[in-house]
Design an enzyme around this catalytic site. Sequence first.
Site, PDB file in Angstrom:
ATOM      1  N   SER A 138       0.879  -1.177   0.000  1.00 48.11           N
ATOM      2  CA  SER A 138       0.000   0.000   0.000  1.00 48.11           C
ATOM      3  C   SER A 138       0.910   1.219   0.000  1.00 48.11           C
ATOM      4  CB  SER A 138      -0.854  -0.003   1.274  1.00 48.11           C
ATOM      5  OG  SER A 138      -1.495   1.252   1.470  1.00 48.11           O
ATOM      6  N   TYR A 152      -1.005  -1.245  10.535  1.00 46.14           N
ATOM      7  CA  TYR A 152      -1.255  -1.294   9.083  1.00 46.14           C
ATOM      8  C   TYR A 152      -0.029  -0.760   8.341  1.00 46.14           C
ATOM      9  CZ  TYR A 152      -3.628  -1.336   4.627  1.00 46.14           C
ATOM     10  OH  TYR A 152      -3.957  -1.614   3.310  1.00 46.14           O
TER      11      TYR A 152
HETATM   12  N1  LIG Z   1      -8.873  -0.797  -0.672  1.00 49.51           N
HETATM   13  C1  LIG Z   1      -7.863   0.022  -0.422  1.00 49.51           C
HETATM   14  O1  LIG Z   1      -8.063   1.236  -0.252  1.00 49.51           O
HETATM   15  C2  LIG Z   1      -6.435  -0.487  -0.390  1.00 49.51           C
HETATM   16  C3  LIG Z   1      -5.404   0.427  -0.527  1.00 49.51           C
HETATM   17  C4  LIG Z   1      -4.097  -0.021  -0.474  1.00 49.51           C
HETATM   18  C5  LIG Z   1      -3.809  -1.371  -0.313  1.00 49.51           C
HETATM   19  N2  LIG Z   1      -4.837  -2.250  -0.177  1.00 49.51           N
HETATM   20  C6  LIG Z   1      -4.489  -3.677  -0.022  1.00 49.51           C
HETATM   21  O2  LIG Z   1      -4.963  -4.414  -1.133  1.00 49.51           O
HETATM   22  C7  LIG Z   1      -5.324  -5.739  -0.743  1.00 49.51           C
HETATM   23  C8  LIG Z   1      -6.751  -6.052  -1.201  1.00 49.51           C
HETATM   24  O3  LIG Z   1      -7.626  -5.134  -0.565  1.00 49.51           O
HETATM   25  P1  LIG Z   1      -9.152  -4.921  -1.013  1.00 49.51           P
HETATM   26  O4  LIG Z   1      -9.386  -3.476  -1.100  1.00 49.51           O
HETATM   27  O5  LIG Z   1      -9.476  -5.777  -2.169  1.00 49.51           O
HETATM   28  O6  LIG Z   1      -9.862  -5.422   0.342  1.00 49.51           O
HETATM   29  P2  LIG Z   1     -11.126  -6.387   0.586  1.00 49.51           P
HETATM   30  O7  LIG Z   1     -11.452  -6.222   2.022  1.00 49.51           O
HETATM   31  O8  LIG Z   1     -12.193  -6.128  -0.417  1.00 49.51           O
HETATM   32  O9  LIG Z   1     -10.515  -7.826   0.297  1.00 49.51           O
HETATM   33  C9  LIG Z   1      -9.586  -8.424   1.158  1.00 49.51           C
HETATM   34  C10 LIG Z   1      -9.768  -9.937   1.077  1.00 49.51           C
HETATM   35  O10 LIG Z   1      -8.831 -10.541   1.965  1.00 49.51           O
HETATM   36  C11 LIG Z   1      -9.517 -11.594   2.626  1.00 49.51           C
HETATM   37  N3  LIG Z   1      -8.894 -11.926   3.909  1.00 49.51           N
HETATM   38  C12 LIG Z   1      -8.855 -11.188   5.047  1.00 49.51           C
HETATM   39  N4  LIG Z   1      -8.268 -11.884   6.024  1.00 49.51           N
HETATM   40  C13 LIG Z   1      -7.910 -13.090   5.497  1.00 49.51           C
HETATM   41  C14 LIG Z   1      -7.257 -14.222   6.002  1.00 49.51           C
HETATM   42  N5  LIG Z   1      -6.854 -14.314   7.279  1.00 49.51           N
HETATM   43  N6  LIG Z   1      -7.038 -15.255   5.161  1.00 49.51           N
HETATM   44  C15 LIG Z   1      -7.440 -15.201   3.875  1.00 49.51           C
HETATM   45  N7  LIG Z   1      -8.072 -14.162   3.330  1.00 49.51           N
HETATM   46  C16 LIG Z   1      -8.308 -13.108   4.138  1.00 49.51           C
HETATM   47  C17 LIG Z   1     -10.929 -11.055   2.835  1.00 49.51           C
HETATM   48  O11 LIG Z   1     -11.844 -12.091   3.141  1.00 49.51           O
HETATM   49  C18 LIG Z   1     -11.182 -10.374   1.519  1.00 49.51           C
HETATM   50  O12 LIG Z   1     -11.732 -11.255   0.555  1.00 49.51           O
HETATM   51  C19 LIG Z   1      -5.127  -5.795   0.775  1.00 49.51           C
HETATM   52  O13 LIG Z   1      -3.873  -6.377   1.076  1.00 49.51           O
HETATM   53  C20 LIG Z   1      -5.136  -4.325   1.187  1.00 49.51           C
HETATM   54  O14 LIG Z   1      -4.433  -4.093   2.387  1.00 49.51           O
HETATM   55  C21 LIG Z   1      -6.150  -1.842  -0.215  1.00 49.51           C
END
Ligand SMILES: NC(=O)c1ccc[n+]([C@@H]2O[C@H](COP(=O)([O-])OP(=O)(O)OC[C@H]3O[C@@H](n4cnc5c(N)ncnc54)[C@H](O)[C@@H]3O)[C@@H](O)[C@H]2O)c1
Length: 247
Positions: A138, A152
């Site tokens: 991120s 985080y």
């Molecule tokens: N959405 C944002 O603003 C953003 C920004 C920067 C980085 N990210 C990163 O991108 C990645 C995807 O995020 P997203 O926005 O699609 O989030 P999201 O919450 O839509 O999806 C995250 C997925 O991870 C799964 N997950 C959580 N804990 C788990 C575990 N213990 N084992 C297996 N699966 C698990 C959840 O069930 C979910 O399907 C993450 O690593 C997040 O930190 C997101």
Amino acid sequence: MRLQGKVAIISGAASGMGAATARMFAREGAKVLIADVLDPQGTDIATSIGPAARYEHLDVTSEPDWAATVAAAQRHFGKLDILVNNAGISGSAEQDLYSTDAWNRIMGVNATGVFFGMKHAIPALKAAGGGSIVNLSSIAGIIGSEGIHMAYNASKAAVRLMTKSVAVQHARDGIRCNSVHPGVMPAMRTSGRTADPMVRAERMKVIPMRRPGEVDEVAYAVLFLASDESSYITGSEIHVDGGAIAI
Ligand SMILES: NC(=O)c1ccc[n+]([C@@H]2O[C@H](COP(=O)([O-])OP(=O)(O)OC[C@H]3O[C@@H](n4cnc5c(N)ncnc54)[C@H](O)[C@@H]3O)[C@@H](O)[C@H]2O)c1
């Protein structure tokens, strides 16, 4: 068909960017193991993609789950070429920004989960003659963020440096490892403060493009790093953030 003949595991692919990446990988010719804790959602996505996808239950904090997931990719699709460590939880829902329980939970999923994924996938990638690991960090792994638990930031910074460590240590095994750093995207399922429309509107003011990213804009970066198009790129990072950390 940018991933023709490749086999990929994508963690956290039942939602958000992981689901978008799974669909894109399948469109580009890959066989995809969708791995998550959300069994009904993950199964639905795999079913909608068709025979190129399978769902496996994976809690990324469990080493036995990782061993079973890697074995399932090899059993069903014959090998493993690509690991996308995408699963993650947000630090923005925490009321107590000094909660030790939150520190352990967030570090467990976002940092230890990525370590376990690489630990268990690397022998399979080696057995396939090499491969590509793409880790979702991120911009919060590079700069500080207001109102989120510091775990985080720390976990995403750990992902950034674990990526470079694996890139250096496994370059001669033919394994590349790179990180992708999204900025403001559709809110994570576990988001609190960063899902608040007022907070999002404030954040738009400091993003040069003045808009959030779309899930496919991240998936395209993951696709490039997963594919052989990036064959001389390892230990590197792509910021998908509308210029947020360029200023
Ligand atoms: N959405 C944002 O603003 C953003 C920004 C920067 C980085 N990210 C990163 O991108 C990645 C995807 O995020 P997203 O926005 O699609 O989030 P999201 O919450 O839509 O999806 C995250 C997925 O991870 C799964 N997950 C959580 N804990 C788990 C575990 N213990 N084992 C297996 N699966 C698990 C959840 O069930 C979910 O399907 C993450 O690593 C997040 O930190 C997101």
